[in-house]
Design an enzyme around this catalytic site. Sequence first.
Site, PDB file in Angstrom:
ATOM      1  N   GLN A  93      43.452  17.757  89.669  1.00 21.54           N
ATOM      2  CA  GLN A  93      43.642  16.386  90.167  1.00 21.54           C
ATOM      3  C   GLN A  93      45.050  16.237  90.764  1.00 21.54           C
ATOM      4  O   GLN A  93      46.040  16.596  90.146  1.00 21.54           O
ATOM      5  CB  GLN A  93      43.427  15.381  89.028  1.00 21.54           C
ATOM      6  CG  GLN A  93      43.534  13.924  89.445  1.00 21.54           C
ATOM      7  CD  GLN A  93      42.458  13.503  90.447  1.00 21.54           C
ATOM      8  OE1 GLN A  93      41.283  13.848  90.317  1.00 21.54           O
ATOM      9  NE2 GLN A  93      42.853  12.762  91.485  1.00 21.54           N
TER      10      GLN A  93
ATOM     11  N   ASP B  44      36.793  21.549  95.616  1.00 26.42           N
ATOM     12  CA  ASP B  44      37.442  20.536  96.470  1.00 26.42           C
ATOM     13  C   ASP B  44      37.568  21.034  97.913  1.00 26.42           C
ATOM     14  O   ASP B  44      37.977  20.280  98.796  1.00 26.42           O
ATOM     15  CB  ASP B  44      38.840  20.209  95.928  1.00 26.42           C
ATOM     16  CG  ASP B  44      38.829  18.993  95.019  1.00 26.42           C
ATOM     17  OD1 ASP B  44      37.997  18.099  95.251  1.00 26.42           O
ATOM     18  OD2 ASP B  44      39.649  18.938  94.081  1.00 26.42           O
TER      19      ASP B  44
ATOM     20  N   LYS C 298      34.837  11.063  87.640  1.00 18.76           N
ATOM     21  CA  LYS C 298      34.208  12.312  88.066  1.00 18.76           C
ATOM     22  C   LYS C 298      33.467  12.950  86.890  1.00 18.76           C
ATOM     23  O   LYS C 298      32.339  13.431  87.038  1.00 18.76           O
ATOM     24  CB  LYS C 298      35.273  13.275  88.609  1.00 18.76           C
ATOM     25  CG  LYS C 298      35.833  12.828  89.967  1.00 18.76           C
ATOM     26  CD  LYS C 298      37.077  13.617  90.373  1.00 18.76           C
ATOM     27  CE  LYS C 298      37.677  13.052  91.656  1.00 18.76           C
ATOM     28  NZ  LYS C 298      38.955  13.685  92.021  1.00 18.76           N
TER      29      LYS C 298
END
Length: 290
Positions: free
Chosen positions: A98, A121, A54
Amino acid sequence: MAAEIIDGKAIAARLRARIGEETAAFVRETGITPHLAAVLVGDDPASAVYVRNKQRACEQAGLKSTLHRLDATTSQSELLSLVDRLNADPDVHGILVQLPLPEHIDETTVLDAVTPLKDVDCFHPENVGLLSQGRPRFQPCTPAGCQYLLAETGVQTEGSHVVVLGRSEIVGKPMALLMVQKGKAANATVTICHSRTRNLQAITRQADILIAALGRPEFVTGEMVKEGVVVIDVGINRTEEGKLVGDVEFTSVAAKASAITPVPGGVGPMTIAMLLQNTLAAARLQTSAQ
Ligand code: NDP
């Protein structure tokens, strides 16, 4: 007829290039570089690889990325303090925590602590609520990536029966929300299946579009689908031999499908591209709110 292989890698590369151009224009106009702060707790090797990928994608598209690496023994309150600092930092536009987090940390508490304007997200209840009302602030990355693949492949979704296998908050549920929405690459009739669904095969065989997000290696077989189905395989599973496979048994399903995503090289690269798109969107939102 051989199934079309939906090349997520190439489609994501084109999208990332476009995001790179849009980012460059944004930087020129505002002098502000969109900035994604990633938080990695513990030393799960797969998570470390995901975060690195990412970050690399951010840098290639001209976005700034920083990594906050915390020890596996970090307490929940220490992690929440970091999230608070990132929430308050005007230089940070997107925050990515994460998953999975170590067991002693409650994921929901931490994800809810991310300020909604930086929730790239799209996990925060406020953003999920907006999404369910058809006025999304951010796109849920993996589901939006799947929808983008369908659009790019020219798949007719309007009026089609989309069957989603899985009801997780990260993939299954938001996937169904996107597909049932009014609008482009949506307007579908949606069925969500899960581990308590009865007679699963009778339902999957009705799917015009089947989206598999179960986390069960090669679960969907050729006999579970009808001729001409379009298949999006979200699953990422590692077999005992170390091979990466999806939730779909590729050979038998591809023999009946009109189009199908491979694993790897299907949905995975799209998730990252959507994260970049959301980070740019977050920077725009925060800049216009100033
Ligand atoms: P979860 O484990 O959170 O959810 C799995 C879902 O599948 C659950 O709703 C579960 O039902 C359902 N399920 C499990 N077994 C069966 C079964 N035998 N029959 C019917 N339904 C079943 O997984 P995620 O949604 O987080 O991830 C799914 C897969 O997608 C994983 O392989 C993951 O690695 C992958 N993934 C890939 C991403 C990418 O970028 N490509 C991003 C995110 C995930 P129930 O709710 O009843 O338990």
